[in-house]
Every structure is written in C-alpha cells, then in structure tokens.
Design a protein around this motif. Structure first.
Motif, PDB file in Angstrom:
ATOM      1  N   ASN A  54       4.378   6.231  -8.868  1.00 44.70           N
ATOM      2  CA  ASN A  54       4.958   7.567  -8.775  1.00 44.70           C
ATOM      3  C   ASN A  54       3.892   8.595  -8.454  1.00 44.70           C
ATOM      4  O   ASN A  54       2.689   8.348  -8.622  1.00 44.70           O
ATOM      5  N   ASP A 111       2.978  12.203  -9.981  1.00 46.26           N
ATOM      6  CA  ASP A 111       3.282  13.039 -11.145  1.00 46.26           C
ATOM      7  C   ASP A 111       3.173  14.518 -10.790  1.00 46.26           C
ATOM      8  O   ASP A 111       2.162  14.964 -10.232  1.00 46.26           O
ATOM      9  N   ALA A 157       7.625  11.771 -10.721  1.00 43.43           N
ATOM     10  CA  ALA A 157       7.847  12.063 -12.143  1.00 43.43           C
ATOM     11  C   ALA A 157       7.574  13.537 -12.396  1.00 43.43           C
ATOM     12  O   ALA A 157       6.549  14.076 -11.964  1.00 43.43           O
ATOM     13  N   GLU A 194      10.092   0.501 -15.133  1.00 45.30           N
ATOM     14  CA  GLU A 194      10.515   1.588 -14.247  1.00 45.30           C
ATOM     15  C   GLU A 194      10.940   1.051 -12.882  1.00 45.30           C
ATOM     16  O   GLU A 194      11.052   1.803 -11.918  1.00 45.30           O
ATOM     17  N   MET A 196       7.142  15.470 -22.173  1.00 42.43           N
ATOM     18  CA  MET A 196       8.513  15.125 -21.797  1.00 42.43           C
ATOM     19  C   MET A 196       8.479  14.744 -20.322  1.00 42.43           C
ATOM     20  O   MET A 196       7.816  15.403 -19.521  1.00 42.43           O
ATOM     21  N   ILE A 197       9.207  13.658 -19.947  1.00 41.44           N
ATOM     22  CA  ILE A 197       9.102  13.133 -18.588  1.00 41.44           C
ATOM     23  C   ILE A 197      10.486  12.806 -18.035  1.00 41.44           C
ATOM     24  O   ILE A 197      11.314  12.201 -18.720  1.00 41.44           O
ATOM     25  N   ALA A 198      10.736  13.197 -16.774  1.00 47.53           N
ATOM     26  CA  ALA A 198      11.917  12.767 -16.033  1.00 47.53           C
ATOM     27  C   ALA A 198      11.436  12.147 -14.720  1.00 47.53           C
ATOM     28  O   ALA A 198      10.522  12.680 -14.083  1.00 47.53           O
ATOM     29  N   VAL A 199      12.047  11.014 -14.343  1.00 45.03           N
ATOM     30  CA  VAL A 199      11.566  10.257 -13.191  1.00 45.03           C
ATOM     31  C   VAL A 199      12.670  10.069 -12.158  1.00 45.03           C
ATOM     32  O   VAL A 199      13.797   9.696 -12.495  1.00 45.03           O
ATOM     33  N   ALA A 200      12.338  10.336 -10.878  1.00 48.76           N
ATOM     34  CA  ALA A 200      13.195   9.975  -9.750  1.00 48.76           C
ATOM     35  C   ALA A 200      12.562   8.738  -9.118  1.00 48.76           C
ATOM     36  O   ALA A 200      11.539   8.853  -8.437  1.00 48.76           O
ATOM     37  N   ARG A 204      16.539  22.513 -25.027  1.00 48.08           N
ATOM     38  CA  ARG A 204      17.658  22.417 -24.083  1.00 48.08           C
ATOM     39  C   ARG A 204      18.037  23.819 -23.568  1.00 48.08           C
ATOM     40  O   ARG A 204      18.293  24.735 -24.351  1.00 48.08           O
ATOM     41  N   THR A 217      16.515   1.121 -22.671  1.00 47.30           N
ATOM     42  CA  THR A 217      17.799   1.760 -22.942  1.00 47.30           C
ATOM     43  C   THR A 217      18.706   0.752 -23.642  1.00 47.30           C
ATOM     44  O   THR A 217      18.468  -0.458 -23.561  1.00 47.30           O
TER      45      THR A 217
END
Length: 312
Positions: free
Chosen positions: A11, A13, A95, A141, A106-110, A24, A169
């Motif tokens: 990825n 970053d 990411a 991943e 905090m991490i979000a991944v495409a 949120r 998950t």
C-alpha cells in the motif's frame, strides 16, 4: 543467510498526524500530512530484509505512480520482486491513517491491486522459492484463498509457516481456523485472538484454553500473542510472558509488522520461539521510536546492539 518468503499487501500510506484521534463524525484540525510506503506485507518484507534475511515478496501493485514508487523502493531495499504482479485494471492499494501524539492510530484501507493476488498467481511462483529452507510469512490484507494456497505450498515444502491473522473479521475467523493445519505459528494481537475464539472485547483470554481450541486441527500449533506496549505471550508447551522494552513511542504504525518480519528472520536463523519473540520485541520497540511504517524499521545491527531487558 536466513531466507523469508512474504505474501501480503503493498500500500501507499497517507498519514495525518493529529493531537488526538477523531471520534465518529468529528473533525480534528491542526494535523500534518505525509505520504509513504506501507501495507502489512510490504512492511513485513522490508522488516525481514533489514533484519538480515534474503526476502522474496509476493504481492500486487497497480500500473500507476504509487505502484512504480513501491517497486523502486523494494528493489532499493534488496528485496526480490520477481513475483510482484503489476496490473492496469485497478489502482495500487492505499491506506488512510490517523496517528495521535502518543503513537496510537486508526487505519482505513482501499486494497486496490491487493485484491488481484489470486491463488493461480501464487501457484505459478517457481518451486525453487518454496523448496529452499526458511520461513513463509503471510498476513490478511489480501484474498484469503491466495494466503491458503501459499500456506499449503510452504507446508508441502517443509517451510516454517507464520500466519499473522490481521486484519481478522468474524467472517474470516472460520476460514482461518480451517487453515490452522497449515500454520506452525499464529501471531494474533489480543483483539484478533478474541475474534478467532468468538469472544467479545470484554471477555478475558485464557492463553492455555485459547491454544487448546486453536490446536483442534493442529496439535503442534504455537502462538505468539502480541500485547502492544506490554510485550507478548508465547504459547507452546507452556506459556511464557515476554515483557516489553520500555521506550518513548512516537509512531506505532507498522510495529506489529516489524515484529512479525523480525520474528520470521529469527526463526529462520534457528532461534527457539521464545528467543525469537524477544528479538522481534526489540525490533518492534525500536520501530515505535521513529516515524513511518517502513522508514522507521530497524536494521539487524541496531537490534543486536540492544542490551537485554531486565527480568521483571
């Protein structure tokens, strides 16, 4: 020289450093931005190479600027990229990461191209990659079916197999448990272990009971449960607590990947699991004192220079 085969993600970053992590729907200002190489597989591959191993990296990138940058960096590190798939069908993985002042993130991944790592591609890797002695290290991943194909090939060739079940998950948990027979060492963190065991975040973990459940399909399975700043637990014939090395953390991004890459090298060097975990602990401790998932990864000489951690 130690030899490690890494199957995992690549990825780019995109990191924003903030005073605290946003809640949120909240916007936190006063952040700084930087771009750098990342991905669990790539971090582990670079960590293993810097820790002294010959490394073959199986991954995929897009035929774009991010992909070209990643390949150039891997080559500069001395990693074998013969089995990196380049695709023009999707972009390279990205990411998005928030890092607060204390190092938590905090991490979000495409995933992008990482989803194009297919079982057929893993099957097409030359037999010589799997037939040499060493360690096979995989993370999640990338498509699980491809990870499973890699684990099967590695076990058939008598490589030591490490599965870092991250991210885990509830949907993946049953697949991971079904694949345990091909895993020698499982390296979850506490949250991932709870997910594998079907527990809630509030449930206490009994390491012995956890091992018994996970060993249902593989009695020889060993666990290294990472505990963040506390250290790790090595669960084999007995449970051994490996305490952390006290450092001033500035960036925890990639610390777990550093641990796994160094652990693979130590095992390939012939270290017993507890000693390998101690060495990997030291590598990860160095990494959190520096900024960047890959730029902060330590070299073997730096790890070896550290004094032993006093017994607690």
């Amino acid at each position: 020289m130690a030899r490690v085969v890494v199957l995992g993600s690549s990825n780019t970053d995109m990191v924003v450093r903030v005073p605290r992590l946003p809640g949120r729907g909240e916007t936190v200002l006063c952040g700084t931005f930087e771009k750098g190489p990342g991905g669990k597989g790539a971090n582990q591959a670079v960590a293993a190479k810097r820790a002294g191993a010959d490394v073959v990296f199986i991954t995929a990138v897009g035929d774009d600027a991010f992909g070209k940058e990643a390949l150039d960096l891997y080559r500069q590190e001395g990693i074998d990229v013969s089995y990196v798939k380049v695709t023009n069908q999707v972009s390279s993985g990205v990411a998005l990461i928030f890092v607060e002042a204390g190092g938590e993130n905090m991490i979000a991944v495409a995933p992008g191209a990482n989803n194009r790592i297919d079982p057929e591609g893993v099957a097409s890797v030359a037999d010589s990659v799997f037939e040499s002695t060493g360690v096979f290290l995989a993370s999640l991943e990338v498509p699980f079916e491809s990870v499973l194909r890699g684990l099967r090939r590695a076990k058939a060739s008598s490589l030591t197999t490490i599965l870092n079940p991250a991210p885990t998950t509830p949907e993946l948990a049953s697949k991971i448990l079904d694949a345990i027979e091909f895993v020698d060492i499982l390296t979850p963190n506490q949250s991932e272990l709870r997910t594998l065991l079907g527990l809630s975040e509030a449930d206490e973990i009994d390491p012995d009971l956890a091992a018994q459940k996970l060993r249902a399909k593989n009695p020889r399975l060993e666990l290294v449960v990472t505990l963040g700043s506390k250290g790790c637990l090595v669960v084999s014939n007995e449970v051994t607590f490996v305490p952390s090395r006290v450092v001033e953390a500035v960036d925890a991004v990639g610390a777990g990947d550093c641990f796994n890459g160094a652990l693979a090298v130590a095992l390939a060097d012939g270290k017993a699991l507890v000693h390998a975990a101690e060495w990997a602990r030291d590598a990860a401790a160095l990494s959190v004192t520096r900024v960047g998932a890959q730029s902060g990864l330590p070299f073997r000489s730096e790890i070896d220079r550290l004094e032993p951690v006093p017994k607690r």
